[in-house]
Structure formats: C-alpha cells, structure tokens
Motif scaffolding. Structure first.
Motif, PDB file in Angstrom:
ATOM      1  N   ARG A   1       0.856  -1.170   0.000  1.00 44.29           N
ATOM      2  CA  ARG A   1       0.000   0.000   0.000  1.00 44.29           C
ATOM      3  C   ARG A   1       0.904   1.236   0.000  1.00 44.29           C
ATOM      4  O   ARG A   1       1.824   1.344   0.814  1.00 44.29           O
ATOM      5  N   GLU A   2       0.647   2.172  -0.903  1.00 45.91           N
ATOM      6  CA  GLU A   2       1.507   3.345  -1.042  1.00 45.91           C
ATOM      7  C   GLU A   2       0.678   4.628  -1.025  1.00 45.91           C
ATOM      8  O   GLU A   2      -0.448   4.652  -1.525  1.00 45.91           O
ATOM      9  N   ALA A   3       1.275   5.672  -0.469  1.00 45.78           N
ATOM     10  CA  ALA A   3       0.593   6.960  -0.419  1.00 45.78           C
ATOM     11  C   ALA A   3       0.610   7.619  -1.795  1.00 45.78           C
ATOM     12  O   ALA A   3       1.603   7.537  -2.525  1.00 45.78           O
ATOM     13  N   VAL A   4      -0.512   8.266  -2.131  1.00 46.07           N
ATOM     14  CA  VAL A   4      -0.568   9.022  -3.383  1.00 46.07           C
ATOM     15  C   VAL A   4      -0.773  10.510  -3.140  1.00 46.07           C
ATOM     16  O   VAL A   4      -0.530  11.316  -4.032  1.00 46.07           O
ATOM     17  N   ALA A   5      -1.227  10.904  -1.933  1.00 48.33           N
ATOM     18  CA  ALA A   5      -1.403  12.322  -1.607  1.00 48.33           C
ATOM     19  C   ALA A   5      -1.651  12.458  -0.113  1.00 48.33           C
ATOM     20  O   ALA A   5      -2.337  11.616   0.479  1.00 48.33           O
ATOM     21  N   VAL A   6      -1.103  13.500   0.474  1.00 49.58           N
ATOM     22  CA  VAL A   6      -1.184  13.722   1.917  1.00 49.58           C
ATOM     23  C   VAL A   6      -1.424  15.205   2.174  1.00 49.58           C
ATOM     24  O   VAL A   6      -0.893  16.051   1.449  1.00 49.58           O
ATOM     25  N   ILE A   7      -2.194  15.500   3.231  1.00 43.99           N
ATOM     26  CA  ILE A   7      -2.416  16.900   3.588  1.00 43.99           C
ATOM     27  C   ILE A   7      -2.717  17.002   5.072  1.00 43.99           C
ATOM     28  O   ILE A   7      -3.273  16.071   5.667  1.00 43.99           O
ATOM     29  N   TYR A   8      -2.304  18.126   5.668  1.00 37.32           N
ATOM     30  CA  TYR A   8      -2.673  18.424   7.046  1.00 37.32           C
ATOM     31  C   TYR A   8      -3.934  19.275   6.999  1.00 37.32           C
ATOM     32  O   TYR A   8      -3.953  20.351   6.392  1.00 37.32           O
ATOM     33  N   MET A   9      -5.002  18.800   7.599  1.00 35.40           N
ATOM     34  CA  MET A   9      -6.279  19.473   7.497  1.00 35.40           C
ATOM     35  C   MET A   9      -6.331  20.791   8.255  1.00 35.40           C
ATOM     36  O   MET A   9      -7.223  21.606   8.053  1.00 35.40           O
ATOM     37  N   GLY A  10      -5.352  21.041   9.139  1.00 36.35           N
ATOM     38  CA  GLY A  10      -5.303  22.304   9.860  1.00 36.35           C
ATOM     39  C   GLY A  10      -4.687  23.425   9.053  1.00 36.35           C
ATOM     40  O   GLY A  10      -4.587  24.557   9.544  1.00 36.35           O
ATOM     41  N   GLY A  11      -4.290  23.139   7.825  1.00 35.10           N
ATOM     42  CA  GLY A  11      -3.721  24.179   6.963  1.00 35.10           C
ATOM     43  C   GLY A  11      -2.369  23.749   6.429  1.00 35.10           C
ATOM     44  O   GLY A  11      -1.617  23.069   7.110  1.00 35.10           O
ATOM     45  N   GLY A  12      -2.062  24.141   5.222  1.00 37.46           N
ATOM     46  CA  GLY A  12      -0.797  23.761   4.633  1.00 37.46           C
ATOM     47  C   GLY A  12      -0.982  23.135   3.272  1.00 37.46           C
ATOM     48  O   GLY A  12      -2.104  22.889   2.832  1.00 37.46           O
ATOM     49  N   SER A  13       0.121  22.885   2.639  1.00 37.55           N
ATOM     50  CA  SER A  13       0.092  22.362   1.279  1.00 37.55           C
ATOM     51  C   SER A  13      -0.096  20.857   1.260  1.00 37.55           C
ATOM     52  O   SER A  13       0.136  20.172   2.253  1.00 37.55           O
ATOM     53  N   GLU A  14      -0.530  20.378   0.124  1.00 39.06           N
ATOM     54  CA  GLU A  14      -0.581  18.944  -0.085  1.00 39.06           C
ATOM     55  C   GLU A  14       0.811  18.451  -0.450  1.00 39.06           C
ATOM     56  O   GLU A  14       1.655  19.198  -0.949  1.00 39.06           O
ATOM     57  N   TYR A  15       1.027  17.194  -0.192  1.00 39.93           N
ATOM     58  CA  TYR A  15       2.292  16.560  -0.555  1.00 39.93           C
ATOM     59  C   TYR A  15       1.977  15.326  -1.391  1.00 39.93           C
ATOM     60  O   TYR A  15       1.129  14.521  -1.001  1.00 39.93           O
ATOM     61  N   LEU A  16       2.666  15.209  -2.514  1.00 39.63           N
ATOM     62  CA  LEU A  16       2.453  14.064  -3.397  1.00 39.63           C
ATOM     63  C   LEU A  16       3.784  13.447  -3.758  1.00 39.63           C
ATOM     64  O   LEU A  16       4.751  14.158  -4.032  1.00 39.63           O
ATOM     65  N   PRO A  17       3.843  12.118  -3.797  1.00 37.55           N
ATOM     66  CA  PRO A  17       5.089  11.466  -4.224  1.00 37.55           C
ATOM     67  C   PRO A  17       5.261  11.591  -5.727  1.00 37.55           C
ATOM     68  O   PRO A  17       4.331  11.958  -6.445  1.00 37.55           O
ATOM     69  N   ALA A  18       6.427  11.254  -6.196  1.00 40.68           N
ATOM     70  CA  ALA A  18       6.764  11.436  -7.606  1.00 40.68           C
ATOM     71  C   ALA A  18       5.780  10.789  -8.583  1.00 40.68           C
ATOM     72  O   ALA A  18       5.440  11.401  -9.605  1.00 40.68           O
ATOM     73  N   PRO A  19       5.280   9.569  -8.315  1.00 44.34           N
ATOM     74  CA  PRO A  19       4.394   8.943  -9.318  1.00 44.34           C
ATOM     75  C   PRO A  19       3.091   9.688  -9.578  1.00 44.34           C
ATOM     76  O   PRO A  19       2.462   9.501 -10.622  1.00 44.34           O
ATOM     77  N   THR A  20       2.658  10.521  -8.611  1.00 46.23           N
ATOM     78  CA  THR A  20       1.370  11.196  -8.770  1.00 46.23           C
ATOM     79  C   THR A  20       1.488  12.721  -8.836  1.00 46.23           C
ATOM     80  O   THR A  20       0.511  13.392  -9.156  1.00 46.23           O
TER      81      THR A  20
END
Length: 125
Positions: free
Chosen positions: A44-63
C-alpha cells in the motif's frame, strides 16, 4: 474515532480523469489525511497527503502533477482529483486519517490509524 467512507472509483481509459470522495464523520480539522492505493501483490503506497489544519498537499513522484487534493468548506470531505490516468494507477484506493507527528504528515502508512473500506480504480490502456 473517525469513520471514513470512500466513493467514486470506476473503470476508465488511460488519459482519463476521476474524482474520489472521502466523507469523514468526526473532527478531522487537526488530522493528517491521506489517500493510499494498493495494487494486487504490491505494498500500500501513499498518493497524496495533507494536514487538514492548513498547509500544502504533498504528493510522491508517481502522482505529482497529475493528482490533487480538494476539501469542502466544512472540512468533512476530502477529494482526490486524478488526471491523465495511467494503467499503473490501477488499484484499490483508501482514505486514511492520523495524528501529525514531529515530521508533520508523512507518506508512511503506519502513521494513519483510521482507514476507509476502499474504492476500486481500474485504468485500461
């Protein structure tokens, strides 16, 4: 305890787009939220991450550059917009929630303690 319910998975042609939804019951305003995917026989691999309290999204290279995260104003629904889909994007997609740690929100699945049941995305060539 946060309950997460995903929807929106479908079968599409390569190059197409999809939007997945993750509806949360419970307060997620200070949580890390992520979308993961798992293909048969793969981790299982992450494709997108975000802190709901504010801030940018983070995405790994494949996505990165093809996927994006959107929130509703009430911060109860997290969407995953997927564009220019490829066959390798095929898999079960899961929404997950977890507490931020010293590094904030990461791609590490062990950080996420609440998971939805998943929604299937199939991309054909």
């Amino acid at each position: 305890q946060v309950r997460l319910v995903e929807s929106g998975g479908a079968s599409v042609q390569a190059g197409g787009s999809l939007r997945l939804s993750c509806v949360a019951s419970g307060d997620i305003s200070r949580l890390c939220m992520a979308w993961f995917r798992q293909a048969p026989g793969r981790e299982r691999e992450a494709v997108a991450v975000i802190y709901m309290g504010g801030g940018s999204e983070y995405l790994p290279a494949p996505t990165k550059g093809r996927f994006t995260l959107l929130q509703d104003n009430a911060k109860t629904t997290l969407y995953l917009g997927m564009y220019r889909l490829k066959p390798e994007d095929t898999g079960m997609y899961y929404c997950a929630a977890g507490l931020p740690n010293g590094d904030g929100c990461s791609f590490v699945k062990q950080q996420y303690t609440n998971w939805g049941q998943g929604t299937q995305v199939t991309v054909s060539s």
